[in-house]
Design a protein around this motif. Structure first.
Motif, PDB file in Angstrom:
ATOM      1  N   LEU A  65       0.864  -1.315   0.061  1.00  0.00           N
ATOM      2  CA  LEU A  65       0.047   0.106   0.050  1.00  0.00           C
ATOM      3  C   LEU A  65       0.789   1.322  -0.067  1.00  0.00           C
ATOM      4  N   GLY A  66       2.079   1.242   0.211  1.00  0.00           N
ATOM      5  CA  GLY A  66       2.855   2.411   0.428  1.00  0.00           C
ATOM      6  C   GLY A  66       4.318   1.849   0.244  1.00  0.00           C
ATOM      7  N   ASP A  67       5.277   2.720  -0.035  1.00  0.00           N
ATOM      8  CA  ASP A  67       6.570   2.645  -0.148  1.00  0.00           C
ATOM      9  C   ASP A  67       7.520   3.769   0.207  1.00  0.00           C
ATOM     10  N   GLY A  68       6.984   4.126   1.416  1.00  0.00           N
ATOM     11  CA  GLY A  68       7.741   5.293   2.136  1.00  0.00           C
ATOM     12  C   GLY A  68       7.322   6.678   1.463  1.00  0.00           C
ATOM     13  N   PHE A  69       7.669   7.688   2.037  1.00  0.00           N
ATOM     14  CA  PHE A  69       7.242   9.245   1.575  1.00  0.00           C
ATOM     15  C   PHE A  69       8.603   9.689   1.241  1.00  0.00           C
ATOM     16  N   SER A  70       8.478  10.412   0.137  1.00  0.00           N
ATOM     17  CA  SER A  70       9.723  11.048  -0.568  1.00  0.00           C
ATOM     18  C   SER A  70      10.089  12.257   0.501  1.00  0.00           C
ATOM     19  N   PRO A 171      -2.607  11.756   1.773  1.00  0.00           N
ATOM     20  CA  PRO A 171      -2.739  10.195   2.244  1.00  0.00           C
ATOM     21  C   PRO A 171      -2.337   9.323   0.913  1.00  0.00           C
ATOM     22  N   ILE A 172      -1.839   8.163   1.180  1.00  0.00           N
ATOM     23  CA  ILE A 172      -1.259   7.259   0.306  1.00  0.00           C
ATOM     24  C   ILE A 172      -2.452   7.095  -0.616  1.00  0.00           C
ATOM     25  N   ALA A 173      -2.188   6.647  -1.946  1.00  0.00           N
ATOM     26  CA  ALA A 173      -3.118   6.419  -2.893  1.00  0.00           C
ATOM     27  C   ALA A 173      -4.183   5.488  -2.525  1.00  0.00           C
ATOM     28  N   ARG A 174      -3.972   4.265  -1.798  1.00  0.00           N
ATOM     29  CA  ARG A 174      -5.090   3.310  -1.256  1.00  0.00           C
ATOM     30  C   ARG A 174      -4.609   3.063   0.026  1.00  0.00           C
ATOM     31  N   THR A 175      -5.635   3.080   0.806  1.00  0.00           N
ATOM     32  CA  THR A 175      -5.398   2.820   2.370  1.00  0.00           C
ATOM     33  C   THR A 175      -6.038   1.425   3.014  1.00  0.00           C
TER      34      THR A 175
END
Length: 244
Positions: A65-70, A171-175
């Protein structure tokens, strides 16, 4: 500290099994449930997992669901909570926020509490890297200026100081996905204008809890069922997060 402690006590009183000093190293979802691997070699088994593990979320990464925040979407915020007997504020009924403090991409703040003063300064991570000194140095500088302006009096104490990263890119694209939900900072639920995240963590935590309970009651923890979680938080806080 008191707030986190109160939440923990409420969870335990409601029947949660509390395991402290346990670090998660990975999460694997299969057709029958979720396996949570711990760094000490043990594992936990469940029907569903809620990732409330902050800006460095292991659960979000492991579930895809996420790969960390830039770096471009991160800020560093400082916080000091010191008793009023040591660090006081001139007007205990007023919250001070200095947006664009010293022309920088961030803010400084001084918040009175019942027994303490909360104060700190936050900048985009990209800007921090152009500055000399540590976050503590810039925190002290802000409090020195606040003292010179008569906003606060007394002494700052490094032992009460903390610095942490905030995800400000929305928010991330999909939670949600099969057997997994992401809440709070782990999902990027922070107001990008104010840096405030506790309210959004509480809202997403409540909706995730309800969606999880419904899924477990029906025996269906698929993404199709858990999609209700995302619909609910978007209805309540989605517009505000987009605007910020």
């Amino acid at each position: 500290i008191e707030f986190d402690g109160a939440l923990l006590e409420e969870a335990e009183a409601a029947g949660a099994e509390v395991r402290e000093s346990v670090r998660v190293s990975g999460v694997t979802v299969d057709t029958d449930g979720v396996t949570v691997a711990l760094v000490d070699g043990r594992s936990l088994r469940a029907r569903l997992v809620i990732g409330a593990d902050g800006v460095n979320s292991v659960v979000a990464r492991a579930t895809g669901l996420g790969d960390g925040f830039s770096d471009a979407t991160l800020a560093i915020d400082t916080m000091e909570e010191t008793p009023l007997a040591e660090l006081d504020i001139f007007d205990r009924e007023t919250m001070y926020v200095a947006y664009g403090y010293r022309g920088r991409p961030g803010y400084g703040y001084v918040f009175p509490k019942a027994r303490h003063v909360d104060a700190g300064v936050g900048f985009l991570l990209s800007f921090y890297r152009t500055l000399d000194g540590t976050p503590l140095d810039h925190h002290r500088e802000f409090l020195e200026l606040a003292t010179a302006k008569g906003i606060v009096t007394g002494c700052s104490h490094p032992e009460n100081f903390k610095a942490y990263r905030l995800p400000l890119g929305g928010p991330i694209a999909r939670t949600y996905t099969d057997r997994a939900l992401i809440v709070g900072d782990a999902g990027g639920f922070v107001n990008a204008y104010t840096g405030e995240g506790i309210y959004f963590a509480m809202v997403t935590g409540e909706h995730a809890g309800r969606a999880a309970a419904e899924a477990l009651a029906t025996g269906d923890a698929s993404a199709r069922t858990l999609a209700a979680y995302e619909s609910r938080w978007r209805d309540e806080i989605g517009r505000e997060l987009v605007d910020s």
